[in-house]
Design an enzyme around this catalytic site. Structure first.
Site, PDB file in Angstrom:
ATOM      1  N   TRP A 147       0.869  -1.190   0.000  1.00 24.42           N
ATOM      2  CA  TRP A 147       0.000   0.000   0.000  1.00 24.42           C
ATOM      3  C   TRP A 147       0.902   1.235   0.000  1.00 24.42           C
ATOM      4  O   TRP A 147       2.067   1.154   0.416  1.00 24.42           O
ATOM      5  CB  TRP A 147      -0.954  -0.006   1.197  1.00 24.42           C
ATOM      6  CG  TRP A 147      -0.313  -0.071   2.563  1.00 24.42           C
ATOM      7  CD1 TRP A 147      -0.183  -1.184   3.346  1.00 24.42           C
ATOM      8  CD2 TRP A 147       0.270   1.016   3.317  1.00 24.42           C
ATOM      9  NE1 TRP A 147       0.449  -0.871   4.521  1.00 24.42           N
ATOM     10  CE2 TRP A 147       0.741   0.473   4.533  1.00 24.42           C
ATOM     11  CE3 TRP A 147       0.447   2.375   3.092  1.00 24.42           C
ATOM     12  CZ2 TRP A 147       1.375   1.244   5.510  1.00 24.42           C
ATOM     13  CZ3 TRP A 147       1.079   3.147   4.062  1.00 24.42           C
ATOM     14  CH2 TRP A 147       1.528   2.585   5.248  1.00 24.42           C
TER      15      TRP A 147
ATOM     16  N   GLU B 129       7.983   7.617  14.169  1.00 26.02           N
ATOM     17  CA  GLU B 129       8.226   7.102  12.811  1.00 26.02           C
ATOM     18  C   GLU B 129       9.107   8.071  12.011  1.00 26.02           C
ATOM     19  O   GLU B 129       9.942   7.653  11.209  1.00 26.02           O
ATOM     20  CB  GLU B 129       6.898   6.901  12.064  1.00 26.02           C
ATOM     21  CG  GLU B 129       5.968   5.845  12.657  1.00 26.02           C
ATOM     22  CD  GLU B 129       6.359   4.418  12.302  1.00 26.02           C
ATOM     23  OE1 GLU B 129       7.228   4.227  11.437  1.00 26.02           O
ATOM     24  OE2 GLU B 129       5.799   3.493  12.912  1.00 26.02           O
TER      25      GLU B 129
ATOM     26  N   GLU C 120       9.235   1.452   5.915  1.00 26.04           N
ATOM     27  CA  GLU C 120       8.910   2.289   7.074  1.00 26.04           C
ATOM     28  C   GLU C 120       8.610   3.727   6.666  1.00 26.04           C
ATOM     29  O   GLU C 120       7.795   4.405   7.294  1.00 26.04           O
ATOM     30  CB  GLU C 120      10.077   2.276   8.074  1.00 26.04           C
ATOM     31  CG  GLU C 120      10.229   0.978   8.855  1.00 26.04           C
ATOM     32  CD  GLU C 120       9.191   0.832   9.956  1.00 26.04           C
ATOM     33  OE1 GLU C 120       8.599   1.837  10.369  1.00 26.04           O
ATOM     34  OE2 GLU C 120       8.967  -0.317  10.384  1.00 26.04           O
TER      35      GLU C 120
ATOM     36  N   HIS D  44       5.129   4.778   6.498  1.00 25.38           N
ATOM     37  CA  HIS D  44       4.420   5.049   7.764  1.00 25.38           C
ATOM     38  C   HIS D  44       4.521   6.539   8.100  1.00 25.38           C
ATOM     39  O   HIS D  44       3.540   7.186   8.480  1.00 25.38           O
ATOM     40  CB  HIS D  44       5.018   4.230   8.918  1.00 25.38           C
ATOM     41  CG  HIS D  44       5.049   2.766   8.657  1.00 25.38           C
ATOM     42  ND1 HIS D  44       5.656   1.866   9.500  1.00 25.38           N
ATOM     43  CD2 HIS D  44       4.546   2.027   7.627  1.00 25.38           C
ATOM     44  CE1 HIS D  44       5.526   0.650   9.009  1.00 25.38           C
ATOM     45  NE2 HIS D  44       4.863   0.724   7.871  1.00 25.38           N
TER      46      HIS D  44
ATOM     47  N   GLU E 245       9.701  -3.440  16.972  1.00 26.15           N
ATOM     48  CA  GLU E 245       8.684  -3.744  15.959  1.00 26.15           C
ATOM     49  C   GLU E 245       7.421  -4.273  16.635  1.00 26.15           C
ATOM     50  O   GLU E 245       6.308  -3.931  16.247  1.00 26.15           O
ATOM     51  CB  GLU E 245       9.203  -4.777  14.947  1.00 26.15           C
ATOM     52  CG  GLU E 245      10.344  -4.280  14.083  1.00 26.15           C
ATOM     53  CD  GLU E 245       9.951  -3.202  13.071  1.00 26.15           C
ATOM     54  OE1 GLU E 245       8.766  -2.862  12.958  1.00 26.15           O
ATOM     55  OE2 GLU E 245      10.863  -2.697  12.396  1.00 26.15           O
TER      56      GLU E 245
ATOM     57  N   ASP F 274       2.307  -3.901   8.789  1.00 25.16           N
ATOM     58  CA  ASP F 274       3.714  -3.851   8.357  1.00 25.16           C
ATOM     59  C   ASP F 274       4.638  -4.150   9.528  1.00 25.16           C
ATOM     60  O   ASP F 274       5.623  -4.889   9.401  1.00 25.16           O
ATOM     61  CB  ASP F 274       4.076  -2.435   7.867  1.00 25.16           C
ATOM     62  CG  ASP F 274       3.735  -2.204   6.410  1.00 25.16           C
ATOM     63  OD1 ASP F 274       3.131  -3.084   5.781  1.00 25.16           O
ATOM     64  OD2 ASP F 274       4.095  -1.119   5.907  1.00 25.16           O
ATOM     65  N   GLU F 275       4.331  -3.540  10.679  1.00 23.46           N
ATOM     66  CA  GLU F 275       5.205  -3.723  11.852  1.00 23.46           C
ATOM     67  C   GLU F 275       5.249  -5.201  12.236  1.00 23.46           C
ATOM     68  O   GLU F 275       6.289  -5.727  12.636  1.00 23.46           O
ATOM     69  CB  GLU F 275       4.713  -2.895  13.054  1.00 23.46           C
ATOM     70  CG  GLU F 275       4.431  -1.427  12.793  1.00 23.46           C
ATOM     71  CD  GLU F 275       5.654  -0.580  12.450  1.00 23.46           C
ATOM     72  OE1 GLU F 275       6.700  -1.139  12.091  1.00 23.46           O
ATOM     73  OE2 GLU F 275       5.535   0.659  12.532  1.00 23.46           O
TER      74      GLU F 275
HETATM   75 FE   LIG Z   1       8.588  -1.012  12.050  1.00 20.66          FE
HETATM   76 FE   LIG Z   2       6.876   1.971  11.443  1.00 21.15          FE
END
Ligand SMILES: [Fe+2]
Ligand SMILES: [Fe+2]
Length: 391
Positions: free
Chosen positions: A90, A133, A171, A174, A224, A256-257
């Site tokens: 995504w 992030e 990442e 994010h 994570e 994702d994490e």
């Molecule tokens: Fe992460």
């Molecule tokens: Fe992240």
């Protein structure tokens, strides 16, 4: 009321003071909100480094680098598979109003209407999560301090370096997604948020990983999982506040994490198999230092205890709590089968006992802290235009 899950709270923090950038041409800014040029700029204090506690370097015995060289192929077959091809990922745009569509303004209006229903305390935590992030340059730097796995050239073809670059690229979505959402929602003071990001990246982080991939990957595994939990909880709360779009946005980051956690957990699982003593000693070492959250040096130019205040709100509204910290420790002890390790050195056995008993100890401390809990104050957060939020 919150158990102090941030070790920086225990050691006291000496936050950085930075000088303002010199503003070359304030006249060009028709719509700019740049502060007026100050006569005092030349007198501002120069950058002062924050007080740091973990500055040991290169503590892993050099011969252990060989372990990581020998795992090169293993990492290609077992770790890189947890990356998603770019075409299947995504992108932030998928969850945000489309600026190229005629309906853009309406979509933004709807996003802002939904955001009006959400309390400030939620936005304080979402901003703190977003700022965490945003310090991605710091995390890539940290991974590239690790002996034996760092990206030596910036485009190194090793599995370890390939992972680090692609992980960073994943990442980065994010960061983009949360930043763009918060910019559009109209609920936060973006200038204060942006200043906090600039201060934080300038300060770096102090995770105590000492150039050791053992320590480094224990840290990343923990983080994570912690971010999986916290983004999962901001998704859950967005739903409670009736914003399904925001819930989906946060949930996609959490997914994702989770994938990243799986990869880092597997690296340690492998290290426990090859070198149980070294692995359990490293696990205990990181736990004794306590996992300092990656954004623990955050500062907005006003609140010298900003990270502690943000953490307290996150704990109170249930986004990331001392119980979560204990649960992560317990999960990793189980996942890496630490209790079952045999043939350890005397120090290794001591480390094993320490980590196996840690989660119950944290929980007992938390219970005691809850019993002693007093009514917490309201304090102003610059991120929500100085409005007060209960800690
Ligand atoms: Fe992460
Ligand atoms: Fe992240």
């Amino acid at each position: 009321m919150a158990l102090n899950i941030n070790p920086m709270n225990m050691i006291g923090s000496n936050l950085p003071s930075f000088s303002l950038p010199s503003l070359k041409s304030p006249k060009v800014s028709m719509v700019s909100t740049l502060p007026p040029r100050s006569k005092d700029i030349g007198n501002l204090k120069p950058f002062t480094a924050p007080k740091l506690v973990h500055q040991a370097t290169h503590t892993m015995p050099p011969h252990k680098i060989e372990i990581f060289n020998s795992l090169e192929e293993w990492a290609r077959d077992n770790i890189l598979i947890h990356l998603k091809p770019v075409e299947k990922c995504w992108q932030p745009k998928d969850f945000l109003p489309d600026p190229s569509s005629d309906g853009f303004e309406d979509q933004v209006r709807e996003l802002r209407e939904r955001a009006k229903e959400i309390p400030d305390e939620y936005f304080v935590v979402l901003v703190g999560d977003m700022i965490t992030e945003e310090a991605l340059p710091t995390y890539q730097t940290m991974l590239n301090t690790l002996d034996g796995t760092r990206d030596e050239t910036g485009a190194s073809p090793t599995s370890w370096a390939t992972w680090t670059r692609a992980w960073t690229a994943e990442e980065n979505r994010h960061t983009d997604l949360l930043n763009k959402y918060l910019y559009m929602c109209g609920r936060v003071d973006m200038r204060q948020v942006e200043k906090t990001i600039q201060y934080l990246i300038g300060s770096g982080m102090d995770p105590g990983t000492e150039n050791s991939p053992y320590l480094g990957f224990i840290y990343t595994t923990f983080q994570e999982r912690a971010t999986f939990i916290s983004h999962g909880n901001t998704a859950r709360l967005a739903k409670v506040h009736g914003d399904m779009n925001l819930a989906q946005l946060c949930g996609s980051i959490a997914a994702d994490e989770k994938r990243h956690e799986t990869a880092y957990t597997k690296i340690l699982e492998k290290l426990f198999e090859i070198d149980p003593d070294g692995s359990v000693l490293s696990f205990a070492d990181m736990m004794r230092k306590k996992i300092s959250m990656p954004a623990h040096l955050m500062y907005d130019g006003q609140d010298e205890s900003l990270f502690d205040h943000y953490s307290s709100v996150a704990q109170r509204i249930g986004v990331y709590t001392a119980k979560d910290y204990a649960d992560i420790v317990e999960y990793l002890v189980e996942r890496w089968k630490v209790k079952e390790l045999t043939g350890l050195s005397a120090d290794g056995r001591q480390a094993q006992d320490y980590v196996c008993g840690l989660a119950p100890r944290i929980r007992r401390l938390e219970e005691r802290a809850q019993e002693r809990a007093k009514e917490t104050p309201f304090i102003p957060f610059s991120w929500v235009s100085g409005r007060e939020v209960k800690l």
